[in-house]
Enzyme design. Structure first.
Site, short mmCIF file in Angstrom:
data_model
loop_
_atom_site.label_atom_id
_atom_site.label_comp_id
_atom_site.label_asym_id
_atom_site.label_seq_id
_atom_site.Cartn_x
_atom_site.Cartn_y
_atom_site.Cartn_z
N LYS A 1 0.85 -1.18 0.00
CA LYS A 1 0.00 0.00 0.00
C LYS A 1 0.89 1.24 0.00
O LYS A 1 1.69 1.44 0.92
CB LYS A 1 -0.90 0.00 1.23
CG LYS A 1 -2.07 0.97 1.13
CD LYS A 1 -3.01 0.56 0.01
CE LYS A 1 -4.45 0.84 0.31
NZ LYS A 1 -5.35 0.31 -0.72
N GLN B 1 29.93 20.30 -7.26
CA GLN B 1 30.44 18.96 -6.95
C GLN B 1 31.33 19.00 -5.70
O GLN B 1 31.24 18.12 -4.84
CB GLN B 1 31.24 18.41 -8.13
CG GLN B 1 30.40 18.01 -9.33
CD GLN B 1 30.19 19.15 -10.32
OE1 GLN B 1 30.21 20.33 -9.95
NE2 GLN B 1 29.98 18.80 -11.57
N HIS C 1 20.00 27.75 -11.28
CA HIS C 1 20.80 28.78 -11.93
C HIS C 1 20.22 30.18 -11.72
O HIS C 1 19.01 30.40 -11.88
CB HIS C 1 20.91 28.51 -13.42
CG HIS C 1 21.57 27.20 -13.74
ND1 HIS C 1 22.89 26.94 -13.44
CD2 HIS C 1 21.09 26.08 -14.33
CE1 HIS C 1 23.20 25.71 -13.84
NE2 HIS C 1 22.12 25.17 -14.38
N THR D 1 -3.59 -5.14 0.55
CA THR D 1 -3.03 -3.81 0.78
C THR D 1 -3.94 -2.97 1.67
O THR D 1 -3.48 -2.09 2.40
CB THR D 1 -2.77 -3.07 -0.54
OG1 THR D 1 -4.00 -2.81 -1.22
CG2 THR D 1 -1.84 -3.88 -1.43
N ARG E 1 29.44 34.13 -7.96
CA ARG E 1 28.10 33.80 -8.45
C ARG E 1 27.20 33.43 -7.29
O ARG E 1 27.66 33.12 -6.19
CB ARG E 1 28.15 32.64 -9.45
CG ARG E 1 28.60 31.31 -8.81
CD ARG E 1 28.44 30.14 -9.76
NE ARG E 1 28.85 28.88 -9.14
CZ ARG E 1 28.64 27.68 -9.66
NH1 ARG E 1 28.01 27.56 -10.82
NH2 ARG E 1 29.04 26.59 -9.04
#
Length: 292
Positions: A12, A219, A247, A60, A175
């Site tokens: 379920k 990263q 971005h 379920t 940035r």
């Protein structure tokens, strides 16, 4: 060529339950837990697939009712404990079920005022994924969060990347770095101790690493966030992170006779870079199935 039944499970999905814990009089402090529970069971289920014989199948609907009944009977202290309780119950109570997978998402509410009024917290969703083979069998717990939206307005660079004939992105030494963190961390054992403390600490280290480090790439940020969590929390052995790059691009205001010294940006919601990675201790036991 023969055809056979492969791995299978059923259950379920997304049983939503709100558990109110009332203390004392009607005007006393209340506490709520708002969770979404998904169950998947596996075991001796060949006949229901091959012949339609359902003798081994726990419906379920029964699984859904168990969630509600256990919420009433046992309460919901932490989603990890509640997931383990459910998973162990299904395996231990049904001879045809040998493995249970329980995934729970928790939605936070903040108290407004008094003892029983709340506003939905717009922050991240807490998660837990539990696997259990029942009493005495193999178990695993993966805790985590999703939609932890973070942004730093400076302290991030991106340059030195490969350029080819299709590259238009310009290098930058300053940035906006923004992402929505999805993180999952694996516990060394199901007897890890205080799930709430572990969650709060992991979240704290994710946030503070993002805020404090000078980033040369998303990263690099991902790895350092995972590394700090594992350095600081010995009960954890592996963390997986998924971090879309939200971005932010500087708006060209020269047509209006204005400069733009990193002050006005437009946000591009798609397409987006998607950075994903795993960080683990060198002694982490192999447990690929814990994440499935």
């Amino acid at each position: 060529m023969g055809i056979v039944l492969g791995p299978n499970r059923y259950g379920k999905a997304e049983t939503r339950v709100v558990r109110v814990t009332r203390s004392g009089t009607p005007d006393a402090l209340h506490r709520i837990k708002d969770v979404n529970v998904s169950i998947a069971l596996s075991g001796a289920m060949e006949d229901t697939h091959l012949t339609g014989d359902n003798a081994a199948v726990l419906p379920t609907d029964s699984q859904k009712n168990t969630v509600f009944a256990f919420a009433r009977k046992h309460g919901i202290e932490t989603i990890e404990d509640f997931g383990l309780l459910l998973a162990r119950h299904f395996v231990d109570s049904q001879p045809t079920i040998t493995h249970a997978r329980v995934e729970i998402h928790e939605y936070s509410w903040d108290r407004i005022t008094g003892g029983h009024s709340f506003v939905r917290n717009g922050g991240e969703v807490r998660t837990a994924l539990v696997h259990s083979d029942g009493d005495g069998g193999a178990e695993s717990v993966v805790s985590g969060l999703e939609d932890l939206v973070v942004l730093k307005s400076t302290g991030s660079e991106f340059h030195g990347f490969v350029r080819d004939e299709y590259t238009t992105l310009e290098p930058t030494g300053d940035r906006i770095l923004a992402t929505a963190v999805t993180a999952r961390w694996r516990h060394r054992s199901t007897g890890t101790g205080n799930w709430d403390d572990s969650y709060r600490a992991a979240r704290h280290h994710l946030l503070h690493t993002f805020a404090e480090m000078h980033s040369l790439s998303l990263q690099q940020t991902l790895f350092q966030m995972g590394r700090r969590v594992l350095d600081e929390r010995p009960e954890l052995c592996e963390i997986r992170l998924s971090m879309p790059n939200k971005h932010h691009f500087l708006v060209d205001l020269e047509p209006f006779g204005m400069d733009n010294d990193n002050e006005v940006y437009f946000v591009a919601d798609r397409p987006y870079g998607l950075i994903e990675g795993t960080v683990l201790t060198d002694d982490a036991p192999h447990a690929a199935s814990a994440w499935e």
